[in-house]
Design an enzyme around this catalytic site. Structure first.
Site, PDB file in Angstrom:
ATOM      1  N   GLU A  30       0.852  -1.199   0.000  1.00  4.43           N
ATOM      2  CA  GLU A  30       0.000   0.000   0.000  1.00  4.43           C
ATOM      3  C   GLU A  30       0.885   1.244   0.000  1.00  4.43           C
ATOM      4  O   GLU A  30       2.112   1.144   0.133  1.00  4.43           O
ATOM      5  CB  GLU A  30      -0.928  -0.010   1.218  1.00  4.43           C
ATOM      6  CG  GLU A  30      -1.957  -1.137   1.155  1.00  4.43           C
ATOM      7  CD  GLU A  30      -2.892  -1.149   2.327  1.00  4.43           C
ATOM      8  OE1 GLU A  30      -3.490  -0.110   2.623  1.00  4.43           O
ATOM      9  OE2 GLU A  30      -3.021  -2.201   2.967  1.00  4.43           O
ATOM     10  N   HIS A  45      -8.847   9.388   2.822  1.00  6.27           N
ATOM     11  CA  HIS A  45      -8.399   8.299   1.930  1.00  6.27           C
ATOM     12  C   HIS A  45      -8.599   8.772   0.492  1.00  6.27           C
ATOM     13  O   HIS A  45      -9.654   9.315   0.154  1.00  6.27           O
ATOM     14  CB  HIS A  45      -9.225   7.036   2.200  1.00  6.27           C
ATOM     15  CG  HIS A  45      -8.614   5.800   1.628  1.00  6.27           C
ATOM     16  ND1 HIS A  45      -8.495   5.587   0.280  1.00  6.27           N
ATOM     17  CD2 HIS A  45      -8.058   4.716   2.222  1.00  6.27           C
ATOM     18  CE1 HIS A  45      -7.904   4.413   0.070  1.00  6.27           C
ATOM     19  NE2 HIS A  45      -7.624   3.863   1.233  1.00  6.27           N
ATOM     20  N   ARG A 104      -0.733   8.523   1.652  1.00  5.57           N
ATOM     21  CA  ARG A 104      -2.123   8.932   1.475  1.00  5.57           C
ATOM     22  C   ARG A 104      -2.342  10.446   1.482  1.00  5.57           C
ATOM     23  O   ARG A 104      -3.162  10.969   0.737  1.00  5.57           O
ATOM     24  CB  ARG A 104      -2.879   8.359   2.656  1.00  5.57           C
ATOM     25  CG  ARG A 104      -4.056   7.619   2.277  1.00  5.57           C
ATOM     26  CD  ARG A 104      -4.519   6.836   3.447  1.00  5.57           C
ATOM     27  NE  ARG A 104      -4.394   5.426   3.168  1.00  5.57           N
ATOM     28  CZ  ARG A 104      -4.826   4.491   3.992  1.00  5.57           C
ATOM     29  NH1 ARG A 104      -5.365   4.818   5.139  1.00  5.57           N
ATOM     30  NH2 ARG A 104      -4.707   3.232   3.664  1.00  5.57           N
ATOM     31  N   HIS A 132     -11.377   9.370   6.392  1.00  6.34           N
ATOM     32  CA  HIS A 132     -11.140   7.937   6.592  1.00  6.34           C
ATOM     33  C   HIS A 132     -10.691   7.607   8.007  1.00  6.34           C
ATOM     34  O   HIS A 132     -11.105   6.603   8.581  1.00  6.34           O
ATOM     35  CB  HIS A 132     -10.061   7.494   5.591  1.00  6.34           C
ATOM     36  CG  HIS A 132      -9.728   6.040   5.638  1.00  6.34           C
ATOM     37  ND1 HIS A 132     -10.654   5.060   5.354  1.00  6.34           N
ATOM     38  CD2 HIS A 132      -8.562   5.394   5.926  1.00  6.34           C
ATOM     39  CE1 HIS A 132     -10.076   3.871   5.464  1.00  6.34           C
ATOM     40  NE2 HIS A 132      -8.812   4.037   5.834  1.00  6.34           N
ATOM     41  N   ARG A 174      -1.031   8.767   9.065  1.00  9.50           N
ATOM     42  CA  ARG A 174      -0.853   7.344   9.356  1.00  9.50           C
ATOM     43  C   ARG A 174      -0.414   6.571   8.118  1.00  9.50           C
ATOM     44  O   ARG A 174      -0.973   6.740   7.029  1.00  9.50           O
ATOM     45  CB  ARG A 174      -2.173   6.752   9.857  1.00  9.50           C
ATOM     46  CG  ARG A 174      -2.142   5.254  10.035  1.00  9.50           C
ATOM     47  CD  ARG A 174      -3.453   4.755  10.601  1.00  9.50           C
ATOM     48  NE  ARG A 174      -4.548   4.902   9.698  1.00  9.50           N
ATOM     49  CZ  ARG A 174      -4.999   3.940   8.888  1.00  9.50           C
ATOM     50  NH1 ARG A 174      -4.437   2.737   8.885  1.00  9.50           N
ATOM     51  NH2 ARG A 174      -6.030   4.159   8.096  1.00  9.50           N
TER      52      ARG A 174
HETATM   53  P1  FAD Z   1     -13.803   0.481  15.865  1.00  5.99           P
HETATM   54  O1  FAD Z   1     -13.485  -0.755  15.154  1.00  5.99           O
HETATM   55  O2  FAD Z   1     -14.413   1.569  15.090  1.00  5.99           O
HETATM   56  O3  FAD Z   1     -14.778   0.114  17.067  1.00  5.99           O
HETATM   57  C1  FAD Z   1     -15.394   1.120  17.833  1.00  5.99           C
HETATM   58  C2  FAD Z   1     -16.497   0.500  18.644  1.00  5.99           C
HETATM   59  O4  FAD Z   1     -16.987   1.429  19.598  1.00  5.99           O
HETATM   60  C3  FAD Z   1     -17.708   0.077  17.832  1.00  5.99           C
HETATM   61  O5  FAD Z   1     -18.130  -1.180  18.306  1.00  5.99           O
HETATM   62  C4  FAD Z   1     -18.743   1.151  18.165  1.00  5.99           C
HETATM   63  O6  FAD Z   1     -20.071   0.720  18.026  1.00  5.99           O
HETATM   64  C5  FAD Z   1     -18.397   1.419  19.612  1.00  5.99           C
HETATM   65  N1  FAD Z   1     -18.846   2.714  20.145  1.00  5.99           N
HETATM   66  C6  FAD Z   1     -18.564   3.947  19.671  1.00  5.99           C
HETATM   67  N2  FAD Z   1     -19.149   4.882  20.444  1.00  5.99           N
HETATM   68  C7  FAD Z   1     -19.805   4.222  21.439  1.00  5.99           C
HETATM   69  C8  FAD Z   1     -20.616   4.624  22.543  1.00  5.99           C
HETATM   70  N3  FAD Z   1     -20.911   5.919  22.787  1.00  5.99           N
HETATM   71  N4  FAD Z   1     -21.124   3.668  23.367  1.00  5.99           N
HETATM   72  C9  FAD Z   1     -20.880   2.364  23.132  1.00  5.99           C
HETATM   73  N5  FAD Z   1     -20.145   1.916  22.074  1.00  5.99           N
HETATM   74  C10 FAD Z   1     -19.604   2.844  21.252  1.00  5.99           C
HETATM   75  N6  FAD Z   1      -6.824  -0.016   9.139  1.00  5.99           N
HETATM   76  C11 FAD Z   1      -5.836  -0.872   8.870  1.00  5.99           C
HETATM   77  O7  FAD Z   1      -4.873  -0.984   9.640  1.00  5.99           O
HETATM   78  N7  FAD Z   1      -5.871  -1.625   7.738  1.00  5.99           N
HETATM   79  C12 FAD Z   1      -6.886  -1.551   6.839  1.00  5.99           C
HETATM   80  O8  FAD Z   1      -6.900  -2.254   5.841  1.00  5.99           O
HETATM   81  C13 FAD Z   1      -7.934  -0.639   7.106  1.00  5.99           C
HETATM   82  N8  FAD Z   1      -8.952  -0.496   6.225  1.00  5.99           N
HETATM   83  C14 FAD Z   1      -9.997   0.310   6.566  1.00  5.99           C
HETATM   84  C15 FAD Z   1     -11.099   0.384   5.718  1.00  5.99           C
HETATM   85  C16 FAD Z   1     -12.213   1.117   6.073  1.00  5.99           C
HETATM   86  C17 FAD Z   1     -13.397   1.188   5.142  1.00  5.99           C
HETATM   87  C18 FAD Z   1     -12.223   1.818   7.306  1.00  5.99           C
HETATM   88  C19 FAD Z   1     -13.414   2.611   7.718  1.00  5.99           C
HETATM   89  C20 FAD Z   1     -11.118   1.773   8.139  1.00  5.99           C
HETATM   90  C21 FAD Z   1     -10.005   1.026   7.781  1.00  5.99           C
HETATM   91  N9  FAD Z   1      -8.885   0.951   8.608  1.00  5.99           N
HETATM   92  C22 FAD Z   1      -7.879   0.101   8.304  1.00  5.99           C
HETATM   93  C23 FAD Z   1      -8.872   1.629   9.897  1.00  5.99           C
HETATM   94  C24 FAD Z   1      -9.219   0.607  10.995  1.00  5.99           C
HETATM   95  O9  FAD Z   1     -10.213  -0.264  10.531  1.00  5.99           O
HETATM   96  C25 FAD Z   1      -9.712   1.270  12.259  1.00  5.99           C
HETATM   97  O10 FAD Z   1      -8.899   2.363  12.598  1.00  5.99           O
HETATM   98  C26 FAD Z   1      -9.702   0.278  13.411  1.00  5.99           C
HETATM   99  O11 FAD Z   1     -10.430  -0.869  13.051  1.00  5.99           O
HETATM  100  C27 FAD Z   1     -10.292   0.925  14.638  1.00  5.99           C
HETATM  101  O12 FAD Z   1     -10.534  -0.062  15.604  1.00  5.99           O
HETATM  102  P2  FAD Z   1     -11.145   0.376  16.990  1.00  5.99           P
HETATM  103  O13 FAD Z   1     -11.383  -0.883  17.753  1.00  5.99           O
HETATM  104  O14 FAD Z   1     -10.337   1.427  17.583  1.00  5.99           O
HETATM  105  O15 FAD Z   1     -12.548   1.068  16.612  1.00  5.99           O
HETATM  106  C1  SIN Z   2      -7.215   0.448   2.497  1.00 10.48           C
HETATM  107  O1  SIN Z   2      -7.408  -0.747   2.318  1.00 10.48           O
HETATM  108  O2  SIN Z   2      -6.937   1.236   1.598  1.00 10.48           O
HETATM  109  C2  SIN Z   2      -7.297   0.992   3.892  1.00 10.48           C
HETATM  110  C3  SIN Z   2      -6.070   0.702   4.613  1.00 10.48           C
HETATM  111  C4  SIN Z   2      -5.945   1.545   5.844  1.00 10.48           C
HETATM  112  O3  SIN Z   2      -6.766   2.408   6.117  1.00 10.48           O
HETATM  113  O4  SIN Z   2      -4.957   1.340   6.548  1.00 10.48           O
END
Ligand code: FAD
Ligand code: SIN
Length: 516
Positions: free
Chosen positions: A116, A232, A279, A340, A375
């Site tokens: 990437e 993104h 990015r 993103h 990032r």
């Molecule tokens: P999240 O996975 O967002 O979880 C947050 C949780 O908190 C959810 O369950 C939500 O419902 C809960 N929540 C929020 N507010 C409240 C509240 N007030 N009360 C109770 N619950 C609440 N990163 C990579 O490293 N590689 C990738 O390939 C990649 N691809 C991505 C593609 C997309 C489309 C997106 C959107 C992101 C991508 N990212 C990627 C970024 C990565 O997915 C996220 O940064 C990471 O998964 C965040 O994890 P987290 O557990 O911190 O939050």
């Molecule tokens: C992607 O697959 O382009 C997202 C990867 C990331 O957010 O780290």
């Protein structure tokens, strides 16, 4: 009132991984996860590209991954944090595999590694183009098997309970009963993810409203680097607002080209890494091209790529394009940059401790020092895995003394009040999203930021007043939280001097600014 030992807010990769590890370590302690939607709904579930981890020590090395991360962060990463996260990656991957997550392999049995933007080597471990879905599935399945973990879905955390700068738990709205209940905990973990819906045009699902950061802010925790919003470069272009489908950066890693409507491969003009520049650079270049041309989108050209191999690696993307009328073998995919990821957030140390005692935070809602001003792709899942594990290791120490504070918990206000007009909330949310896109997007202007701050402060005052006289619900809290996050982004953008990574600010407004 409910008592628990560990209260975890959020069920993405950060919250679930910590829950699993601490529950295994202390089978007699109670672990409670509250999450505001279905348990699997999270940014995690939608992650496509994969996890950046050095697994092939012949071609790759920790040092190369560290350097790529530092370059991408444009001088603002904490090098010790970067080293720690990168070198702990392989252990965390092994654990994920032990929990049942499956990753793509080559015919020789080795992991198939994607590439990437900003990466000098192929090092992205993935499960087709649905890596997050696979990780969420595997960890959630493990979590459901633990007797001492309770998962409460459709439970919305509204505020932290604190006394003397110590966190005692949280107030949680049960969406089924509409009751706000008090959860008292020894340790509270914020794992609430990102902020995408503040911008409307985002790759994030609707849960991403910055709740955890806003709650932490109200509890006086340190919040930093909110100005570093990652856009993104390649979200599937649709004129409407809302969640946008992502076309993974791994598609450019697979060889796709970015073109203007006229067919020019413009990234060649901007960066020697071309389509695989980091990015921030690709999004800023697209923004500039669109301002020059007046077009609504640019295009991702996959027509020269080997179709069967593409379909194997990116089945979801292939099918999404086909359903939207784009046959990638013959047509270019229309793409635009979209919000993103948030690089800043709640400040934590290397054990995930916030500035509030007994309050920990992990994942996208945090500022760890790993990302700096931008990032590196696929470093986010890695960060969440490493930090959830660090927090677990810190708390598993048998000699650790957890501070306790006695506080009289007041009964929640149960007085009958009129309901809030939902139309008011919808209209204000749309105005807020428009303001953020216009005034705090990829390129910002000092005067726009100052105007935005004034407007946000007015809205904050207005909505807080309404909250005092009405029955409040989760939509109200989300909007209050998004206004709070908007104010933090705008204020910290005003304070930031000098452009770095994903942050670009000028003194005067642009003549070429487009309506979105
Ligand atoms: P999240 O996975 O967002 O979880 C947050 C949780 O908190 C959810 O369950 C939500 O419902 C809960 N929540 C929020 N507010 C409240 C509240 N007030 N009360 C109770 N619950 C609440 N990163 C990579 O490293 N590689 C990738 O390939 C990649 N691809 C991505 C593609 C997309 C489309 C997106 C959107 C992101 C991508 N990212 C990627 C970024 C990565 O997915 C996220 O940064 C990471 O998964 C965040 O994890 P987290 O557990 O911190 O939050
Ligand atoms: C992607 O697959 O382009 C997202 C990867 C990331 O957010 O780290």
């Amino acid at each position: 009132m409910t008592n628990t030992n560990y209260l975890i807010i959020g069920s993405g990769v950060a919250g679930l991984t910590f829950a699993l590890r601490i529950a295994e370590q202390f089978p007699n302690k109670k672990v409670t996860i509250v999450t505001k939607a279905n348990a699997d709904e999270s940014n995690t579930k939608y992650a496509q590209g994969g996890i950046a981890i050095v697994t092939d020590k012949n071609e790759d090395s920790y040092q190369k991954h560290i350097e790529d991360t530092l370059i991408c962060g444009d001088g603002l990463c904490d090098e010790a944090v970067v080293r720690m996260v990168v070198t702990e990656g392989p252990k965390r991957l092994k654990e994920l595999i032990e929990w049942g997550a499956k990753f793509d392999k080559n015919s020789d049995g080795n992991l198939n590694l994607g590439k990437e933007g900003g990466h000098s080597e192929n090092r992205v471990v993935h499960h087709k183009d649905q890596t997050g879905h696979e990780i969420e599935r595997a960890i959630l399945m493990q979590v459901y098997q633990k007797d001492n973990i309770t998962v409460l879905d459709h439970h919305f955390a509204t505020d932290l309970i604190t006394a003397e700068n110590c966190c005692l738990g949280a107030l949680v709205l049960d969406e089924k009963t509409q009751q706000i209940n008090t959860y008292i905990s020894d340790i509270t973990l914020l794992a609430t993810g990102g902020i995408g819906h503040l911008y409307g045009h985002t790759t994030n699902p609707v849960i991403a409203t910055g709740d955890g950061i806003a709650m932490a802010y109200r509890a006086h925790a340190d919040i930093k680097e909110m100005e570093f919003i990652q856009f993104h470069p390649t979200a599937f272009y649709e004129a409407s607002t809302g969640s946008k489908f992502l076309i993974s950066e791994a598609v450019r890693g697979f060889g796709a080209y970015l073109r203007t409507k006229k067919g020019h491969r413009f990234m060649i003009d901007y960066d020697s890494r071309e389509e695989l520049a980091s990015r921030d650079i690709v999004s800023q270049s697209i923004d500039l091209e669109l301002k020059k041309s007046g077009d609504d989108c640019v295009y991702l050209d996959c027509t020269h790529l080997e179709l069967e191999a593409f379909k194997k690696h990116f089945p979801m993307i292939y099918n999404h394009c086909l359903k939207s009328g784009i046959d990638i073998a013959k047509e270019w995919i229309p793409v635009v940059p979209a919000q993103h990821y948030l690089c800043g957030g709640i400040v934590v140390d290397t054990n995930g401790k916030t500035s509030v005692t007994n309050l920990f935070a992990c994942g996208e809602c945090t500022q760890t020092g790993l990302h700096g001003a931008n990032r590196l792709a696929s470093n986010s899942l890695l960060e969440a895995l490493v930090y959830s594990s660090r927090i677990y290791e810190y708390l598993a120490n048998p000699n650790l003394e957890i501070k306790t504070i006695k506080k009289e918990i007041l009964k929640n206000d149960t007085a009958e009040k009129p309901e809030i007009d939902s139309n008011y909330l919808t209209v204000l949310k749309a105005k807020l999203q428009h303001l953020m896109r216009q005034n705090a997007g990829i390129v910002r202007y000092e005067t726009d930021l100052l105007n935005a701050k004034e407007q946000l402060l007015k809205w904050k005052e207005e909505i807080e007043k309404i909250g005092q006289t009405h029955q409040i619900n989760s939509s109200y809290y989300e909007l209050l939280n998004m206004i709070t996050i908007g104010t933090l982004i705008v204020s910290q953008s005003i304070e930031r001097q000098g452009n770095r990574g994903g942050f670009v600010k000028f003194e005067t407004p642009s003549f070429a600014k487009k309506n979105s």
